[in-house]
Design an enzyme around this catalytic site. Structure first.
Site, PDB file in Angstrom:
ATOM      1  N   SER A 294      43.219 -33.607 -38.871  1.00 46.85           N
ATOM      2  CA  SER A 294      42.831 -33.734 -37.492  1.00 46.85           C
ATOM      3  C   SER A 294      43.676 -34.529 -36.482  1.00 46.85           C
ATOM      4  CB  SER A 294      41.376 -34.474 -37.614  1.00 46.85           C
ATOM      5  OG  SER A 294      40.778 -34.400 -36.369  1.00 46.85           O
TER       6      SER A 294
ATOM      7  N   ASP B 229      35.502 -35.457 -42.675  1.00 43.33           N
ATOM      8  CA  ASP B 229      35.801 -34.099 -42.940  1.00 43.33           C
ATOM      9  C   ASP B 229      36.542 -33.796 -44.219  1.00 43.33           C
ATOM     10  OD1 ASP B 229      35.377 -31.413 -43.040  1.00 43.33           O
ATOM     11  OD2 ASP B 229      36.566 -30.928 -41.262  1.00 43.33           O
TER      12      ASP B 229
ATOM     13  N   HIS C 103      41.970 -29.550 -37.013  1.00 44.16           N
ATOM     14  CA  HIS C 103      40.644 -29.647 -35.825  1.00 44.16           C
ATOM     15  C   HIS C 103      41.150 -29.504 -34.562  1.00 44.16           C
ATOM     16  CE1 HIS C 103      38.334 -32.562 -38.773  1.00 44.16           C
ATOM     17  NE2 HIS C 103      38.150 -30.993 -39.206  1.00 44.16           N
TER      18      HIS C 103
END
Length: 362
Positions: free
Chosen positions: A176, A295, A202
């Site tokens: 991310s 995540d 992401h």
């Protein structure tokens, strides 16, 4: 009070950004620059906690201004406020590579200046980054929440290379915040490998195509954006299309990307990718890199239960260590490594006929 420097060449946007930033009372705009030259000067004299940076500006654009501010001895974090277009996405990726820590799109598919979108995203990101100085060099590792993990430690597990005589057949990577800085380092250090690589970064929909092109240019590898129906074969690197979720399924001589639906606010979902990889591949390897949140941790549990490797970046070397730390705390990380050590391990396992897997899974 968090001090913010606003940089934008349009007077209307400077006024709008100030109103948005100061709406809840804990952030204050200490300066407004009309171009990159003023931005560099104000960043040095005003010493803001965080900067919002436009890209297209006269005299000096936001990319060059970001690079110059990153040259300061103690640079403030810079959040790009960019156009939601293909050209804007390409410029944003270059700015992130140059040292910016995050971005907010100033437009959407509905309007060129979507103030509602900015109002939703900007303040939380400014709060998150205020006081966090961009990393200029890799720090000496320190214990993570009480766990003394060295950069190349195997997290206390006994590893047994004799459990399998087979090499990896798929590498899945979750990343991310900090991905545009970290992924090129990892892929270049790995070099070409005879194993498909699938990356969940992401990002919004428009940005992953530019991200894939950037990675291909930086590394010389076969990197492309992948969506439903796209096949990923040996030696290919697929960046999953942003803004929605994907899974992988087995196919002759590789894997194919399929659409998926997952709860949550971050996309593509690393958990969804990892869960599917643990089912689709015989000998997959999961990698969790820099990023905010957790995540990847739930998806890594599926690797853990199968005794498959879960390699995570040492949190102290991340732009944001949340995702790796979450996997470590959950007990799902089999290896905690620096980027260079990660690359070496992945390259070796991808090119050999055996991988290390955990001998016992608690």
């Amino acid at each position: 009070m968090i001090k913010v420097l606003v940089v934008d060449d349009l007077g209307f946007m400077r006024i709008a950004l100030r109103q948005i930033i100061e709406a809840e009372g804990d952030l204050t705009v200490v300066g407004q620059a009309r171009n990159g030259v003023e931005a560099v000067e104000m960043a040095e004299t005003l010493k803001p906690d965080v900067i919002t940076m436009d890209i297209e500006m006269p005299e000096m654009d936001g990319i060059e201004a970001t690079k110059r501010i990153m040259g300061f001895a103690n640079p403030p974090p810079i959040v790009m406020v960019s156009s939601h277009t293909q050209e804007g996405a390409e410029s944003t990726i270059r700015a992130l590579r140059g040292g910016a820590v995050d971005f907010v799109s100033k437009s959407s598919s509905f309007t060129q200046n979507d103030l509602g979108q900015i109002n939703k995203e900007l303040r939380p990101k400014l709060r998150q980054w205020a006081g966090q100085r961009p990393r200029r060099q890799l720090p000496t590792p320190v214990p993570v929440k009480g766990k003394a993990l060295e950069p190349t430690q195997d997290n206390g597990r006994t590893l047994d290379t004799a459990r399998t005589g087979e090499g990896a057949d798929l590498i899945v990577i979750g990343v991310s915040t900090g991905g545009p800085q970290t992924l090129p380092r990892l892929l270049m250090a790995m070099g070409p490998v005879p194993v498909p690589i699938v990356i969940a970064q992401h990002m919004p929909e428009f940005f992953t195509r530019s991200m894939a092109e950037f990675l291909g240019q930086e590394t010389g590898l076969n990197v492309f954006e992948a969506a439903s129906g796209v096949q990923v074969g040996p030696g290919a690197v697929a960046v999953l299309k942003g803004g929605r979720d994907w899974m992988v399924a087995p196919k002759a001589d590789g894997f194919v990307v399929r659409g998926a639906s997952a709860p949550g606010t971050v996309h593509p979902s690393v958990d969804t990718l990892f869960r599917s990889a643990a089912l689709a591949a015989r000998r997959p390897i999961a990698v969790i890199l820099t990023g905010m949140g957790d995540d990847g941790t739930e998806g890594a549990s599926h690797f853990h239960r199968r005794g498959l490797p879960v390699l995570v970046q040492t949190p102290e070397t991340c732009v944001v260590g949340g995702m790796p730390s979450a996997a470590i705390e959950a007990g799902h990380a089999s290896h905690v490594l620096s980027i260079e050590a990660l690359a070496s391990r992945l390259s070796r396992w991808a090119k050999s006929n055996r991988i290390q897997t955990s001998a016992s899974v608690s």
